[in-house]
Design a protein around this motif. Structure first.
Motif, PDB file in Angstrom:
ATOM      1  N   LYS A 152      98.456  60.224  80.780  1.00 44.11           N
ATOM      2  CA  LYS A 152      97.677  61.039  81.707  1.00 44.11           C
ATOM      3  C   LYS A 152      98.368  62.371  81.956  1.00 44.11           C
ATOM      4  O   LYS A 152      99.597  62.443  82.028  1.00 44.11           O
ATOM      5  CB  LYS A 152      97.483  60.290  83.021  1.00 44.11           C
ATOM      6  N   ASP A 182      82.130  56.868  84.749  1.00 38.15           N
ATOM      7  CA  ASP A 182      82.956  56.836  85.924  1.00 38.15           C
ATOM      8  C   ASP A 182      82.244  56.039  87.007  1.00 38.15           C
ATOM      9  O   ASP A 182      81.028  56.067  87.141  1.00 38.15           O
ATOM     10  CB  ASP A 182      83.227  58.262  86.440  1.00 38.15           C
ATOM     11  N   ILE A 196      81.304  60.588  73.699  1.00 39.17           N
ATOM     12  CA  ILE A 196      82.758  60.763  73.787  1.00 39.17           C
ATOM     13  C   ILE A 196      83.173  61.920  72.900  1.00 39.17           C
ATOM     14  O   ILE A 196      82.748  62.022  71.751  1.00 39.17           O
ATOM     15  CB  ILE A 196      83.507  59.503  73.318  1.00 39.17           C
ATOM     16  N   SER A 252      89.880  53.464  77.291  1.00 34.49           N
ATOM     17  CA  SER A 252      90.224  54.327  78.413  1.00 34.49           C
ATOM     18  C   SER A 252      91.124  53.592  79.382  1.00 34.49           C
ATOM     19  O   SER A 252      91.282  52.361  79.332  1.00 34.49           O
ATOM     20  CB  SER A 252      88.956  54.784  79.135  1.00 34.49           C
ATOM     21  N   ALA A 304      87.063  55.940  75.929  1.00 31.76           N
ATOM     22  CA  ALA A 304      87.790  57.061  76.482  1.00 31.76           C
ATOM     23  C   ALA A 304      86.871  58.134  77.025  1.00 31.76           C
ATOM     24  O   ALA A 304      85.795  58.380  76.519  1.00 31.76           O
ATOM     25  CB  ALA A 304      88.677  57.653  75.399  1.00 31.76           C
ATOM     26  N   SER A 305      87.371  58.820  78.061  1.00 33.24           N
ATOM     27  CA  SER A 305      86.698  60.001  78.567  1.00 33.24           C
ATOM     28  C   SER A 305      87.087  61.191  77.714  1.00 33.24           C
ATOM     29  O   SER A 305      87.940  61.116  76.856  1.00 33.24           O
ATOM     30  CB  SER A 305      87.105  60.250  80.017  1.00 33.24           C
ATOM     31  N   GLU A 348      96.309  57.412  79.690  1.00 31.70           N
ATOM     32  CA  GLU A 348      94.927  57.903  79.772  1.00 31.70           C
ATOM     33  C   GLU A 348      94.023  57.131  78.823  1.00 31.70           C
ATOM     34  O   GLU A 348      92.908  56.757  79.163  1.00 31.70           O
ATOM     35  CB  GLU A 348      94.891  59.393  79.428  1.00 31.70           C
ATOM     36  N   ARG A 349      94.483  56.896  77.597  1.00 30.67           N
ATOM     37  CA  ARG A 349      93.719  56.112  76.654  1.00 30.67           C
ATOM     38  C   ARG A 349      94.589  55.748  75.452  1.00 30.67           C
ATOM     39  O   ARG A 349      95.653  56.327  75.236  1.00 30.67           O
ATOM     40  CB  ARG A 349      92.453  56.836  76.212  1.00 30.67           C
ATOM     41  N   ALA A 393      90.980  60.192  69.785  1.00 29.71           N
ATOM     42  CA  ALA A 393      90.275  59.279  70.664  1.00 29.71           C
ATOM     43  C   ALA A 393      89.106  58.694  69.937  1.00 29.71           C
ATOM     44  O   ALA A 393      88.799  59.070  68.830  1.00 29.71           O
ATOM     45  CB  ALA A 393      89.806  60.007  71.920  1.00 29.71           C
ATOM     46  N   SER A 410      81.292  53.788  75.810  1.00 31.88           N
ATOM     47  CA  SER A 410      82.154  54.048  76.941  1.00 31.88           C
ATOM     48  C   SER A 410      81.434  53.650  78.190  1.00 31.88           C
ATOM     49  O   SER A 410      80.225  53.508  78.214  1.00 31.88           O
ATOM     50  CB  SER A 410      82.525  55.535  77.015  1.00 31.88           C
TER      51      SER A 410
END
Length: 730
Positions: A175, A41, A52, A74, A24-25, A148-149, A33, A38
């Motif tokens: 998200k 991008d 993270i 993610s 996850a971001s 989103e995750r 999370a 990870s």
């Protein structure tokens, strides 16, 4: 098995493979999370595994500083691995086992879970969507849409997440509305006339207001065939919609409103696995069919589910204190139209009787407050309330005996919890945490049972249970990159009622968990390692099994299984050997056993009640192993990156009953998926993928049931399938 020797071997394996996992971001810190690893991008590649920020303890922290076992995925990693629902997570999460009964998920972590069928039964692994508890089985296997995750927390979460998290928790985070205009439209087609369409539009409505709207439509014809009725089974027909509004009146205040809808129709089709105990074979000579994907049934199975709800999250910062409120309302409907339980052409046993609806009204309110600074003292306070009313109507038909039973009732649940925790960090790097939660829950069941229209039983009962669930943690930072921890915690799962067969209420499930572990970042951030060892002691472990009434009908009965122990070790390693290569491996060695459980096997009643001590816990494999390799060729096709992803999963034998019955068991030597995808190097443009699921065409089951009337029946998992996906982001 010598667990310490196995643990050492697992750690060496992880270190040799130098693995890495997408995760996850840190964009949305509003929910739990984390995972050791990870991927960066696509437009900003990194030479190492990204750090993270997580909120597993309901505050923002670096994952490597959180003293518990967590994994997260993610949106990008979900897409590249083809993970479409909670059911797919087990192939990437050591210790997580997902099975499916009547189209609804049964989640087990470290051998702890529940066969959720009746209205009076709760799961032992809590599922949350944007901080809202999913109380009914339809919320366990929702298709991921605009996510989103997704996070998996292992072990009891009684202090921070409260009720019914004795096995762990799964958190799904949607998200957020974006500050700039954007959108995404995606189509997918594949085997068995699969057709999927999803879309999203998001953007600002003003200086401090943003909105997001998303939808999903997913259909397939199904991979099993009923040659008697010329119909398909195990199909999918689901639709999801979400509208979100985010309002930011000031830097300190954020309000998020969500409206949601989900509905599905499916035909989960059972397959008879053995003829010895099935009355359709022993008494009526039903046809035997060897092909696992072909049946000959006189009743078309069908299950429909629907959820409609809304939730509001308010976050406010006052100096060094943050406040949060999550309010949710939801209506749910579940209807088991029919299930051909004997799984043959003989009109012997049917569940549903044409119409067995369950309707629930749900309300919850959660408050969180805590410190919002980097000082040596951190604290968090929690309070929650949940109210739910479930009206149920469940029919079981035994046509060969001309018997039809009907259970009609209303179950009302009120759950309240309050607690918190505080941490103090010494200059030496030692951090001490203490927390506690008080939970109180009441359930009232008003029910009548009838056989052939004549009332035979009635119940009007109410029970209240309560528990204190403490948590203590010691964490020591050996260096800036290595952390050791030890924890002790307790968990609580409320009691309930056998709403399909009137009986005494069963008692709460309680657990005491001890755990030690470490997390480390090595090789200039290219390698993340984590490992933990745990032991969980359970009292009044809740089990559900299928039995037969004196009238000959099948009923799902829940009981307390006295004592059980789940202990094991787990290791994960994540790495980026090169800028474009990601590898991952995770392994868990588990020993989950009953310490004391006296019960009669409905398929072997002659010995009577026998102590099942030493038998494996349900869905508790001694070994799970997941591994993946992902390689990206930057700008391989114009400005598009091309990525190849391989995921493999191994699981040793699991048992579906408490009686160590070899027929009601199964192992997965290997299940693998591959996907080749392309995507623009930037945020916008055309993207797509081709994929193969279950590449070895492994025949296995998503669930196996055992009963005294139908014998052994199971739901066959999908065979090898192919698909292609095409989408556009703008």
């Amino acid at each position: 098995m010598n667990l310490m020797r196995s643990f050492s071997a697992s750690a060496v394996l992880c270190g040799v493979m130098l693995t890495g996992t997408p995760a996850a971001s840190a964009e949305d810190q509003s929910a739990v999370a984390g995972q050791t690893g990870s991927e960066p991008d696509s437009d900003s590649p990194s030479a190492g595994v990204d750090e993270i920020v997580v909120t597993a303890e309901r505050r923002s922290q670096n994952l490597q500083d959180v003293p518990m076992s967590i994994q997260a995925f993610s949106a990008e990693s979900l897409a590249k691995s083809g993970t479409g629902s909670n059911m797919d997570l087990q192939t990437q999460t050591p210790g997580l086992v997902m099975t499916e009964n009547s189209g609804f998920g049964q989640i087990y972590i470290r051998g702890i879970g529940s066969d959720v069928i009746g209205a009076g039964v709760d799961n032992a692994v809590a599922v949350y969507i944007d901080g809202v508890y999913q109380s009914r089985p339809a919320g366990s296997t929702l298709a991921f849409s605009d996510v989103e995750r997704v996070e998996v927390l292992k072990g009891p979460q009684g202090t921070l997440y409260g009720r019914n998290a004795t096995g762990g928790a799964i958190n799904i985070i949607s998200k957020r509305p974006s500050e700039t205009f954007e959108g995404d439209i995606q189509a997918e087609t594949g085997s068995y006339r699969k057709g999927l369409l999803r879309g999203t539009v998001s953007g600002p409505l003003g200086a401090s207001v943003a909105a997001r709207v998303s939808f999903l439509v997913n259909k397939s014809d199904g991979y099993t065939r009923n040659i008697l009725l010329n119909t398909r089974g195990n199909d999918r027909n689901e639709r999801a919609f979400r509208a979100a509004l985010e309002i930011n009146p000031s830097d300190a205040l954020q309000i998020t409103l969500n409206a949601r809808h989900y509905d599905s129709d499916t035909s989960p089709m059972l397959k008879s696995l053995n003829t010895l105990f099935n009355v359709a074979y022993t008494a009526f000579n039903a046809t035997q069919i060897s092909d696992p994907f072909t049946v000959q049934q006189n009743v078309q199975s069908g299950v429909a589910a629907k959820q409609t709800g809304a939730d509001a999250t308010v976050k406010y910062e006052i100096g060094k204190v943050f406040l949060s409120s999550v309010t949710a309302v939801r209506k749910e409907k579940l209807n088991i139209k029919n299930t051909d339980t004997d799984a043959t052409e003989i009109d012997a046993l049917n569940v549903g009787g044409g119409n067995s609806p369950e309707r629930s009204n749900f309300f919850s309110q959660d408050f969180t407050a805590g410190s919002n600074s980097d000082g040596p003292i951190e604290w968090t306070a929690l309070a929650s309330y949940m109210h739910q009313t479930t009206d149920y109507n469940f029919a079981i038909a035994v046509p060969v005996a001309r018997v039809r039973t009907l259970a009609v009732g209303t179950l009302t649940t009120d759950a309240f919890g309050v607690g918190g925790q505080a941490s103090y960090t010494l200059a030496s790097g030692l951090s001490l945490t203490a927390g506690v939660r008080y939970s109180k829950e009441s359930k009232e069941n008003i029910e009548t049972n009838a056989v052939n229209g004549t009332v035979t039983k009635a119940q009007n009962a109410k029970e209240t249970w309560s528990a204190w669930t403490p948590r203590f943690v010691a964490k020591y930072s050996v260096t800036d990159n290595t952390m050791l921890y030890a924890s002790y915690s307790k968990g609580f799962k409320s009691g309930g009622y056998n709403t399909l067969s009137i009986g005494e209420a069963w008692q709460p499930e309680r657990v005491t968990n001890s755990e030690v572990g470490f997390k480390s970042t090595l090789l200039d951030g290219r390698l993340h390692l984590s490992a933990d060892a745990f032991i969980s002691k359970y009292d009044n472990l809740q089990l559900q099994f299928t039995n037969r009434t004196p009238a000959g009908a099948l009923v799902a009965v829940t009981t307390n299984a006295a004592k059980a122990t789940s202990k094991g070790i787990e290791a994960n390693a994540d790495a980026r050997p090169t800028e474009n290569l990601l590898l991952t491996v995770g392994v868990q060695l588990l020993r989950g056993r009953f310490d004391n459980y006296v019960s009669t096997n409905p398929l072997n009643p002659a010995p009577g009640a026998v102590d099942q001590k030493g038998n494996p816990l349900l869905r508790a494999p001694n070994l799970t192993l997941n591994f993946a390799m992902q390689y990206t060729w930057p700008a391989a096709i114009g400005a598009n990156d091309v990525t190849f992803r391989f995921d493999g999963y191994h699981r040793s034998r699991i048992y579906y009953t408490a009686f160590a019955d070899p027929i009601a068991s199964e192992k997965l030597n290997f299940v693998g998926n591959v996907q080749l995808s392309f995507a623009p190097s930037g945020d916008q443009g055309l993207y797509g993928a081709v994929f193969v699921r279950n590449i070895t065409d492994k025949v296995y089951h998503t669930d196996i049931l055992a009963s005294s009337s139908a014998g052994y029946v199971g739901y066959v998992a999908p065979p090898r399938t192919f698909g292609v996906q095409l989408g556009y982001r703008f």
